[in-house]
Design an enzyme around this catalytic site. Sequence first.
Site, mmCIF file in Angstrom:
data_model
loop_
_atom_site.group_PDB
_atom_site.id
_atom_site.type_symbol
_atom_site.label_atom_id
_atom_site.label_comp_id
_atom_site.label_asym_id
_atom_site.label_seq_id
_atom_site.Cartn_x
_atom_site.Cartn_y
_atom_site.Cartn_z
ATOM 1 N N ARG A 1 28.762 49.616 36.746
ATOM 2 C CA ARG A 1 27.722 48.625 36.425
ATOM 3 C C ARG A 1 27.961 47.935 35.087
ATOM 4 O O ARG A 1 27.391 46.870 34.840
ATOM 5 C CB ARG A 1 26.342 49.292 36.376
ATOM 6 C CG ARG A 1 25.868 49.703 37.746
ATOM 7 C CD ARG A 1 24.766 50.728 37.652
ATOM 8 N NE ARG A 1 24.562 51.325 38.952
ATOM 9 C CZ ARG A 1 23.583 50.993 39.779
ATOM 10 N NH1 ARG A 1 22.702 50.105 39.417
ATOM 11 N NH2 ARG A 1 23.480 51.561 40.955
ATOM 12 N N HIS B 1 36.833 57.189 36.878
ATOM 13 C CA HIS B 1 37.362 57.581 38.200
ATOM 14 C C HIS B 1 38.805 58.070 38.075
ATOM 15 O O HIS B 1 39.197 59.046 38.709
ATOM 16 C CB HIS B 1 37.360 56.378 39.155
ATOM 17 C CG HIS B 1 35.996 55.845 39.470
ATOM 18 N ND1 HIS B 1 35.554 54.631 39.000
ATOM 19 C CD2 HIS B 1 34.985 56.350 40.205
ATOM 20 C CE1 HIS B 1 34.329 54.411 39.451
ATOM 21 N NE2 HIS B 1 33.952 55.439 40.173
#
Length: 300
Positions: free
Chosen positions: A207, A57
Amino acid sequence: MGKINKIPTFASLKNQKGLLMNTYNTIAETQSFVHQCRQNNLKIGFVPTMGALHQGHLSLIEKAKAENDIVIASIFVNPIQFNNKEDLQKYPRTLEKDAAMLQSIGCDAIFAPSETEMYPEPDTTVFDFGMLDKVMEGKFRPGHFNGVAVVVKRLFEIVKPDNAYFGEKDYQQLQIIKAMVAQKNLAVNIIPYPIVREADGLAMSSRNMRLTEEERTIAPFIHKTLSEAKEKAKQLSPSELTTWVLNQIQIQAIMKTEYFEIVDASTLLAITNWNDSEHAIGCIAIFLGNVRLIDNILLK
Ligand code: PAF
């Protein structure tokens, strides 16, 4: 003259040296910030996220910073894109840590709405993406991409970005978003960003933090297999290569392949012959214990 007037406003909108970042929970506040940016002719880059941020990100934010005057990130765990309730419940929520990371990297504003702020009424929009959302992820996660398209369209309407940034790990999502933008004639450029990997090759994902220590040591096997597949693509047909990948993954008893498909990079339709496509991509989804991981590699 116009330029001189812009300077103080620009400074107050901008996260200078990580000291100030505007955090908004409501659409109205965000729109007012966006309005001020627009009035000052500032180019807006947007990075939509569901939080649990990692270097992948942050790379999107860095790219957005380099290409725009103002960078806005959203953090919203979008319930309507989860077809599995347990997955939604287990999705990591680390808002404070995320905000600190965004602030330190120089993001200018965060939009972090509640569920009722985003969906005061249920949104029943149904998109038609043809085959794009029927294959691969779409086959195993019905409704997922419709939920993604609904929220991204809403976010675009609120943030009105010039450029929006998406990672190529979610390759199918990227194609769906491009299709949605084209269908709705939205004035935003969709900018893809290459997969960001850990040093051992594992694709960065929110995750990954759910993997046990043992699973984490095995996880790089996914990228290792895909990298070897890229080499083997020079000798094997797409169907031979698919069989090879599936057999390789079986070596790891703890891994269960949900799908591995070699598809045309634009249509996402499976190919049987390398000559059928200008660019072909191998996409994989795997359960490693209870954690579902996806990855992909350009094969041609
Ligand atoms: O890729 C994600 O994190 C999400 O699917 C997105 C694009 C933020 C929409 O909720």
